[in-house]
Design an enzyme around this catalytic site. Structure first.
Site, PDB file in Angstrom:
ATOM      1  CG  ASP A 562      -0.175  -0.213   2.529  1.00 19.20           C
ATOM      2  OD1 ASP A 562       1.068  -0.192   2.513  1.00 19.20           O
ATOM      3  OD2 ASP A 562      -0.836  -0.399   3.566  1.00 19.20           O
ATOM      4  CG  ASP A 563      -0.135   4.534  -1.723  1.00 19.35           C
ATOM      5  OD1 ASP A 563       0.703   4.034  -2.485  1.00 19.35           O
ATOM      6  OD2 ASP A 563      -1.293   4.822  -2.075  1.00 19.35           O
TER       7      ASP A 563
END
Ligand code: WTA
Length: 691
Positions: A562-563
């Site tokens: 994910d980020d």
């Protein structure tokens, strides 16, 4: 402008609902994944004589039972602790499937206990009060201190009484912003004794970040110190707290009491900023309190603490853990993974501001009656030999740290290690990020002289305790692999459709059923809890990590999908850094990605679009970095700022991060299909402007 914290949370309004992550992120080229691809990895048999678990067969049988009969398995272990009231026979229930109703986890339901009682009183009552609990080593070579279990208990009771005297009650949150003095874990244990939730904020966070965390959980009381020396650098912590409390005030929330410990080798009383009426000196208030403080008996599912951590959206999440399950799992993982016996001298280099300092510096070792080393300084001050000097001085048996430190010490030369006596070491541990085989081998051969097993522990703030880790001496080690699941960790690997993958392969790292120290909620936002962890793959807890499983069932963590990026083992949300950069008056837009960094694991790479007509000067670059330091903290400062007149966006306006990651890692030959970009020419411009 409003602070990052609020802006990210409300004005920017990130969508919390998201489907499975972009499959391209699974192809992260981390060292671990390369090794997993490589021909059969080296398996090391350790000659470590393990005293708790005798064989792989014993593990297999225990693991099987922990998955098939979790309630029975953990009930047997739960009996080792003091419970004021025993739990119900049927004490465990959970739901991990959003389609079946709200997500919930319950363990030891009906039981009442207190974790501080189990960490301290239990040992003192058993006649072990004179044993050393904390060995404190100061930043400077000539400062140290030892505290017995009895002394720690007395001090915890004094602080507990003080907290009660200023009106703190069961269920209230207390913010702690302090360096690594014994007073930090003592303050945590005092909160737990009276049933208040501690919310420790790492003392490297900025005033803005601290304020956001105080306001979110409404802590009316803050515990801090005048300052701290980090290496040769003086940090004025109380000044930062004052700024934070002003920010809180402006947003309409007022802290009414601030307890300040005078750390006079950094900042003395006379030079510490002070607000009469609100601020109180630890030295004036605590010594006069009684050393008897009644224990608040807590229901198993009563909250124990909050710890804010970064997610893929901007606003940090207040991860909430509860009492009973956390206690049992913190103790059990510490016991088996570090093969811990009462009286062992154990050193975890983590700061209490992170989950590792909660579970594996404070609660886990104390629940096991060990001696925990608390180190105020930095590992390379005054020289890169400092860690091994401490190991020699205290005869440390288990040493637990992050791969980033191992890589940096490896770079300073073997002589700093070999000059110190490390014969006391039995087990070496790592946490926080994948460890590359090169660093693993150096740690094993040079630090551990080839005799210490390495426990590469995979877990998260949300899991609160190890979920995948080698058990020392029980099975062969593969450098770079966290190996097999811990008891009760029902690990599953799924594909992008959420289908479970059996056998060897690559996928998203999930957990299939509740373990005792599962994150219970995100404080004040149960919806976000469900959408972050349980919506991506129905029926599973999703960790945010990618992984591989080899033919022996060993897990290789490939990193976040994910980020979220992992810088020196510190977890940082790219959206948080973007929000901070956008606070700079010249910044129109920013996009942040991670890139492989030889020491830090990942570095922070920021693409910045300036306001029209602004020239990209060296001053602007410095100003942008400074803004992030002020908004979040120095540890989140970008390594690279890349001028970006335009960002690669799809026609619907979504930034194609894949492209940005490839440019950052100099892999522009692997950009893939960029025909869907609104303006493919952007890529050409970015390549030309590469710093
Ligand atoms: C990463 C730290 C590979 C992972 C305890 C996870 C690891 C994140 C390992 C959690 C490991 C932690 N090997 N990666 N042994 N341990 N991670 O919440 O990406 O600060 O999701 O907890 O660190 O970071 P957190």
């Amino acid at each position: 402008k409003p602070s990052t914290f609020y802006r990210c949370g409300s004005l920017r309004n990130f969508a919390y609902t998201w489907g499975p992550p972009d499959p391209s992120t699974l192809k992260v080229t981390s060292a671990a994944s390369q090794v997993a691809h490589a021909p059969p990895p080296m398996v090391l048999q350790e000659n470590y004589k393990h005293s708790l678990l005798k064989s792989r067969e014993q593990y297999d049988a225990m693991y099987k039972r922990s998955i098939e009969d979790p309630q029975g398995f953990w009930s047997d272990i739960g009996k080792e602790f003091h419970w004021e009231k025993k739990w119900h026979a049927d004490h465990h229930s959970y739901n991990f499937d959003v389609r079946q109703g709200p997500i919930q986890n319950q363990w030891f339901k009906g039981g009442q206990t207190n974790i501080t009682y189990n960490c301290l009183d239990r040992h003192v009552e058993a006649g072990r009060g004179d044993q050393i609990c904390f060995l404190w080593e100061g930043n400077d070579l000539d400062r140290d201190r030892r505290m017995t279990y009895k002394e720690v208990l007395d001090e915890v009771c004094r602080v507990a009484n003080w907290l009660r005297s200023v009106g703190v009650k069961k269920g209230d949150a207390v913010a702690i912003y302090a360096p690594m003095l014994c007073e930090l874990p003592i303050a945590m244990l005092a909160c737990a004794r009276i049933g208040a939730m501690h919310s420790v904020v790492f003392a490297g966070f900025s005033a803005d970040s601290l304020a956001g965390r105080i306001v979110d959980c409404k802590s009316r009381v803050v515990i801090t110190t005048s300052g701290v020396m980090r290496g040769s650098k003086k940090v004025e912590l109380k000044k930062i707290v004052d700024n934070a409390l002003n920010i809180c005030k402006k947003s309409g929330f007022e802290v009414d009491t601030c307890l300040v410990y005078e750390n006079d080798n950094a900042i003395d009383k006379a030079s510490c900023p002070w607000t009469e009426g609100r601020d109180r000196w630890w030295h004036d208030e605590i010594p006069k309190q009684s050393t008897e403080a009644a224990v608040e008996w807590m229901d198993s599912e009563d909250p124990l603490f909050l710890l804010y951590t970064s997610g893929s959206t901007g606003k940090p999440k207040g991860v909430m853990h509860t009492t009973g399950g956390y206690m049992v799992m913190a103790a059990t993982t510490t016991k088996y993974v570090f093969d811990m016996q009462p009286g062992d001298v154990y050193w975890c280099t983590a700061d209490c501001g992170w989950i590792t300092g909660h579970t594996y510096l404070t609660y886990g070792p104390l629940l096991n009656g060990a001696t925990s080393v608390v180190f105020e300084g930095t590992p390379t001050y005054p020289t890169p030999a400092r860690c091994w000097q401490i190991v020699e001085k205290y005869k440390v048996k288990q040493f637990y740290t992050a791969p980033t430190l191992i890589r940096s010490l490896e770079g300073s030369g073997d002589q700093h290690v070999t000059s110190q006596d490390r014969s006391s070491l039995r087990i070496l541990g790592t946490v926080g990020e994948p460890i590359n085989p090169q660093a693993w081998n150096w740690y094993h051969k040079v630090v551990g002289e080839g005799r210490c097993p390495i426990v590469d522990t995979w877990w998260q703030t949300e899991t609160a305790a190890h979920l995948i880790s080698p058990l020392p001496g029980v099975w062969g080690q593969k450098p770079g692999s966290a190996s097999l699941p811990f008891f009760g960790a029902h690990i599953a690997m799924v594909d992008e459709k959420g289908q479970e993958i059996e056998g060897p392969g690559e996928g998203y790292l999930c957990v299939k059923s509740s373990w005792p120290s599962t994150i219970r909620t995100i404080y004040g936002d149960h919806d976000r809890y469900e959408t972050t962890y349980f919506a991506p793959f129905k029926g599973f807890y999703f960790s945010g990590d990618g992984c591989r499983r080899d033919a022996d069932g060993y897990y290789w963590i490939t990193g976040r999908v994910d980020d979220v990026i992992n810088v020196s083992g510190h977890r940082i949300g790219t959206a948080e850094v973007e929000g901070a950069l956008e606070e700079h008056p010249a910044c129109a837009e920013a996009a942040v990605v991670g890139f492989e960094h030889p020491i830090k694991g990942q570095g922070i790479y920021a693409y910045v679009t300036l306001m029209q007509g602004t020239e990209f000067t060296e001053d602007i670059r410095k100003g942008l970095v400074m803004t992030v330091r002020e908004q979040i903290g120095a540890f989140a400062a970008p390594d690279v700022i890349h001028e970006a007149p335009g960002l690669p966006k799809t026609r619907s306006g979504k930034i194609m991060r894949r492209v940005l990651r490839k440019i950052a890692s100099k892999e522009e030959d692997q950009l893939g299909d960029i025909s869907t970009l609104a303006d493919p020419g952007v890529v050409e411009t970015l390549l030309k402007l590469r710093p």
